[in-house]
Design an enzyme around this catalytic site. Structure first.
Site, short mmCIF file in Angstrom:
data_model
loop_
_atom_site.label_atom_id
_atom_site.label_comp_id
_atom_site.label_asym_id
_atom_site.label_seq_id
_atom_site.Cartn_x
_atom_site.Cartn_y
_atom_site.Cartn_z
N THR A 191 1.44 53.48 58.69
CA THR A 191 1.39 53.13 57.27
C THR A 191 2.67 53.61 56.59
O THR A 191 2.99 54.80 56.61
CB THR A 191 0.15 53.76 56.61
OG1 THR A 191 -1.02 53.15 57.17
CG2 THR A 191 0.15 53.53 55.11
N HIS A 337 -1.46 48.37 49.96
CA HIS A 337 -2.38 49.51 49.91
C HIS A 337 -3.51 49.27 48.90
O HIS A 337 -3.99 50.19 48.25
CB HIS A 337 -1.63 50.79 49.56
CG HIS A 337 -2.10 52.00 50.32
ND1 HIS A 337 -1.60 52.34 51.55
CD2 HIS A 337 -3.03 52.93 50.03
CE1 HIS A 337 -2.18 53.44 51.97
NE2 HIS A 337 -3.08 53.82 51.07
N ASP A 368 -4.25 42.43 54.37
CA ASP A 368 -5.29 43.03 53.53
C ASP A 368 -4.83 43.04 52.08
O ASP A 368 -3.76 42.52 51.75
CB ASP A 368 -5.68 44.43 54.02
CG ASP A 368 -4.69 45.54 53.66
OD1 ASP A 368 -3.93 45.43 52.69
OD2 ASP A 368 -4.70 46.56 54.37
#
Length: 442
Positions: A191, A337, A368
């Site tokens: 990440t 995020h 996402d």
């Protein structure tokens, strides 16, 4: 409450999941039973708000700043519409997708979410069990409430990846990746977008960060390198600053002591309250959690720490996606995020087509941010995503009904994806493309 959720543990079983899900719900409804969690995304969020503490809900649901990125992620889906296409034989449908060289029963992943003990005491264990039961890979968070080895031992059959927050300590990074590989992770998800903690206004207004209570650091306190960092800090500690004693201070101290048992080696809460190590573990974590000095050149180190595929999470700019492929990374994960890092960030769905074009099929593209249901997943797949990752909705399900809640959320997303696939006149996820969509200015 509706009974056990049927699991699509192979491609054949994934076919027709919508029919089974609807049948289960409506048959149970005859006797007055209701689903464990609401199926409508807005109602799901509101039920979670009612079930969770204000601090827990704020941490899970909140975004950066005025939360315009959270809203923009959702608004981006409104710019696409699905074409209904009747009079096609869609009696047999296949949700299967290929990812990391493996044929998966569905194109769904569970994104890494930290501090799931905020939602339920079973935390990551409940999520892992639900994911395995539904045949969905689970990305274990670096900020988990349960060590990765315990999760793997509890659900050995589950497909799992491991998320790495690149620490300021390379020795710690290497140790975490060695452990992840030994625990059966299929890939490492690095990440990238949290090298600075976002300006999260809900948490700031409550003065609440769970890590300062010793929560969400189980991967660290269970790590031998991290423990050595804590011991080194203890050797040089001057006692720390004084804090005002209040009921909340005492509660925080108890939480730190309870979560610090891994570094003291003692199950005694009283002993851990007296030991400085749990507090020093929190301070050490806050110091090493991330580094703003991380660059492309540093990523090469990970190849010396693990043989697992490396996926970069937090890619939003097409140039960064192209460079990831050129640098030999094994996948890109398009994410902002969930709107938790930058207020007024570029919404991920808007850039997904450009990233897919630049990647040109050379590596998988995971997507996402803003996904709330199966129709959203369909749109992301049509725009080129290889896999779609689900985040907040499963945390809401966990907070409402534990493992059962997570399973029902997964089932509901897959069932709606299955329905959308069939009503769009398609029979396989691999056939979904932009021809199934209409662009709108909405």
């Amino acid at each position: 409450m509706v009974g056990a959720v049927a699991a699509p543990d192979d491609p054949a079983a994934a076919r027709g999941i919508a029919r089974r899900a609807q049948s289960d719900v409506y048959r149970a409804g005859v006797s007055g039973a209701r689903p464990a969690v609401p199926t409508q995304p807005g109602a799901l969020e509101e039920a979670a708000r009612a079930a969770l503490s204000p601090e827990a809900f704020a941490y899970i649901a909140g975004g950066a700043g005025a939360e315009r990125t959270v809203a923009a992620n959702r608004a981006a889906f409104a710019r696409w519409q699905v074409w209904p296409r009747p009079l096609r034989d869609v009696s047999v449908r296949d949700l299967g997708a290929r990812f990391l060289g493996v044929d998966r029963p569905t194109p769904l992943l569970l994104a890494p979410l930290g501090v799931m003990e905020l939602a339920h005491p079973d935390a990551d264990l409940a999520v892992a069990r639900a994911a395995a039961a539904m045949g969905v890979p689970y990305v274990l968070s670096n900020q988990a409430s349960v060590p990765m080895e315990r999760v793997a031992g509890s659900v050995p059959e589950g497909a799992r990846l491991f998320q790495l927050y690149w620490s300021a300590s390379d020795e710690l990074n290497a140790s975490l990746l060695r452990r992840a590989e030994a625990a059966g992770a299929e890939a490492i998800v690095v990440t990238l977008d949290t090298h600075l903690l976002g300006w999260r206004t809900r948490d700031l207004d409550l003065g609440y960060l769970p890590f300062t209570r010793g929560m969400g650091i189980a991967q660290y306190t269970s790590d031998p390198v991290f423990r050595e960092l804590v011991r080194a800090r203890a050797g040089s500690s001057t006692g720390g600053s004084k804090v005002r004693v209040t009921p909340k201070t005492i509660a925080a101290g108890i939480s730190i002591a309870r979560n610090g048992a891994a570094v003291t080696g003692s199950p005694s809460l009283r002993g851990n309250l007296r030991s400085p190590l749990p507090r020093l573990a929190v301070e050490t974590f806050l110091d090493v959690f991330s580094t703003p000095a991380l660059t492309w050149d540093d990523l090469a180190k990970a190849r010396t720490w693990t043989s697992l595929p490396l996926i970069l999470k937090g890619i939003v700019h097409p140039d960064d996606a192209a460079r990831a492929v050129d640098e030999g990374l094994d996948g890109v994960w398009v994410s902002n995020h969930g709107g938790r890092q930058i207020d007024q960030s570029v919404p991920t769905l808007d850039v997904l087509p450009a990233i897919v074009e630049r990647v040109a099929g050379r590596v998988p593209v995971v997507f996402d941010s803003g996904v709330r249901g199966g129709a959203d997943a369909f749109i992301a797949l049509a725009l080129g995503a290889t896999m779609v990752a689900l985040g907040r909705p499963y945390a809401y399900g966990l907070g409402i009904a534990g493992e059962t809640g997570v399973r029902e959320v997964i089932r509901n997303v897959l069932a709606e994806l299955d329905v959308t696939l069939g009503l769009a006149g398609l029979t396989a996820v691999r056939d979904v493309d932009t021809a199934a969509l209409r662009r709108t200015d909405g």
